[in-house]
Design a protein around this motif. Structure first.
Motif, mmCIF file in Angstrom:
data_model
loop_
_atom_site.group_PDB
_atom_site.id
_atom_site.type_symbol
_atom_site.label_atom_id
_atom_site.label_comp_id
_atom_site.label_asym_id
_atom_site.label_seq_id
_atom_site.Cartn_x
_atom_site.Cartn_y
_atom_site.Cartn_z
ATOM 1 N N UNK A 84 0.838 -1.194 0.000
ATOM 2 C CA UNK A 84 0.000 0.000 0.000
ATOM 3 C C UNK A 84 0.873 1.244 0.000
ATOM 4 N N UNK A 85 0.387 2.273 -0.679
ATOM 5 C CA UNK A 85 1.034 3.589 -0.668
ATOM 6 C C UNK A 85 -0.032 4.619 -0.322
ATOM 7 N N UNK A 86 0.417 5.798 0.068
ATOM 8 C CA UNK A 86 -0.497 6.819 0.571
ATOM 9 C C UNK A 86 -0.150 8.162 -0.046
ATOM 10 N N UNK A 87 -1.179 8.853 -0.531
ATOM 11 C CA UNK A 87 -0.990 10.199 -1.078
ATOM 12 C C UNK A 87 -2.201 11.048 -0.738
ATOM 13 N N UNK A 88 -1.957 12.309 -0.456
ATOM 14 C CA UNK A 88 -3.042 13.238 -0.228
ATOM 15 C C UNK A 88 -3.747 13.415 -1.575
ATOM 16 N N UNK A 89 -5.018 13.077 -1.637
ATOM 17 C CA UNK A 89 -5.756 13.171 -2.891
ATOM 18 C C UNK A 89 -7.234 13.339 -2.579
ATOM 19 N N UNK A 90 -7.952 13.970 -3.484
ATOM 20 C CA UNK A 90 -9.397 14.074 -3.338
ATOM 21 C C UNK A 90 -9.990 12.705 -3.668
ATOM 22 N N UNK A 91 -10.784 12.179 -2.757
ATOM 23 C CA UNK A 91 -11.362 10.859 -2.940
ATOM 24 C C UNK A 91 -12.567 10.968 -3.876
ATOM 25 N N UNK A 92 -12.519 10.147 -4.945
ATOM 26 C CA UNK A 92 -13.654 10.030 -5.850
ATOM 27 C C UNK A 92 -13.679 8.599 -6.383
ATOM 28 N N UNK A 93 -14.449 8.347 -7.440
ATOM 29 C CA UNK A 93 -14.610 6.986 -7.953
ATOM 30 C C UNK A 93 -13.304 6.361 -8.425
ATOM 31 N N UNK A 94 -12.332 7.169 -8.819
ATOM 32 C CA UNK A 94 -11.069 6.600 -9.317
ATOM 33 C C UNK A 94 -9.839 7.048 -8.537
#
Length: 193
Positions: free
Chosen positions: A89-99
């Motif tokens: 697993x990796x982690x990035x600050x991102x806006x969560x949406x369908x993709x």
């Protein structure tokens, strides 16, 4: 799917390695040919851990944004030839949406040996993808840039949902971006000793 992919790589002689989800800035960025002011760091929005009260500099401990840092860790401890694949697993600050999400899985692989060429990399990618998705898929490759590879390549495969007719999943192109890759940059190999 993960076990099937790992079995394909194992059949090619790759070992499976595991890594740390909590990483240092050095292994996640600096050892991968990304100095502190590198623009490439801006493309990976990073979660920094709160180290107040610890003996660690602020910004030094993060959740990993990629698995490539494991390349250096493995090279530091193992002499070539190497064939390693690392899932995680990796982690990035991102806006969560369908993709998009802040947590997702990647698979990192590396092969270090004498007389390895870009054709070996592309042939391996083609073999793995066809074993996974079937011989009917089509592939094409474009050049790309990542600071830790030279040259870099991006693999695209024919959309398995619409069979290349065009759909929302493939953004109506018939192609899906599936796998970035490249030859390990000499600076990363040096960082690994």
């Amino acid at each position: 799917v993960l076990h099937k992919v790992l079995d394909i790589f194992k059949s090619l002689g790759y070992q499976v390695a595991d890594g740390f989800e909590i990483e240092t800035d050095y292994y996640n960025f600096t050892a991968l040919n990304m100095p502190p002011n590198a623009p490439s760091r801006d493309t990976q929005a990073t979660f920094y851990l709160d180290t107040r009260g610890a003996k660690t500099e602020p910004g030094e401990i993060i959740t990993r944004t990629q698995l490539s840092g494991m390349q250096v860790r493995i090279m530091e401890k193992t002499k070539p030839p190497l064939r390693v694949v690392i899932p995680g697993k990796v982690y990035r600050v991102d806006d969560v949406d369908a993709s998009h999400g802040f947590e997702f899985w990647q698979l990192e692989g590396m092969l270090i040996d004498k007389n390895i060429h870009m054709t070996d990399l592309i042939g391996t990618m083609e073999y793995v993808l066809k074993k996974l998705y079937g011989n009917d898929i089509k592939l094409h490759f474009d050049s790309t840039y990542f600071s830790f590879v030279e040259p870099g390549v991006q693999a695209f495969m024919s959309c398995t949902i619409c069979k290349q007719k065009g759909c929302p999943f493939c953004k109506h192109t018939g192609w899906v971006e599936i796998m970035p890759a490249g030859m390990i940059h000499p600076n990363v190999i040096r960082a690994g000793g």
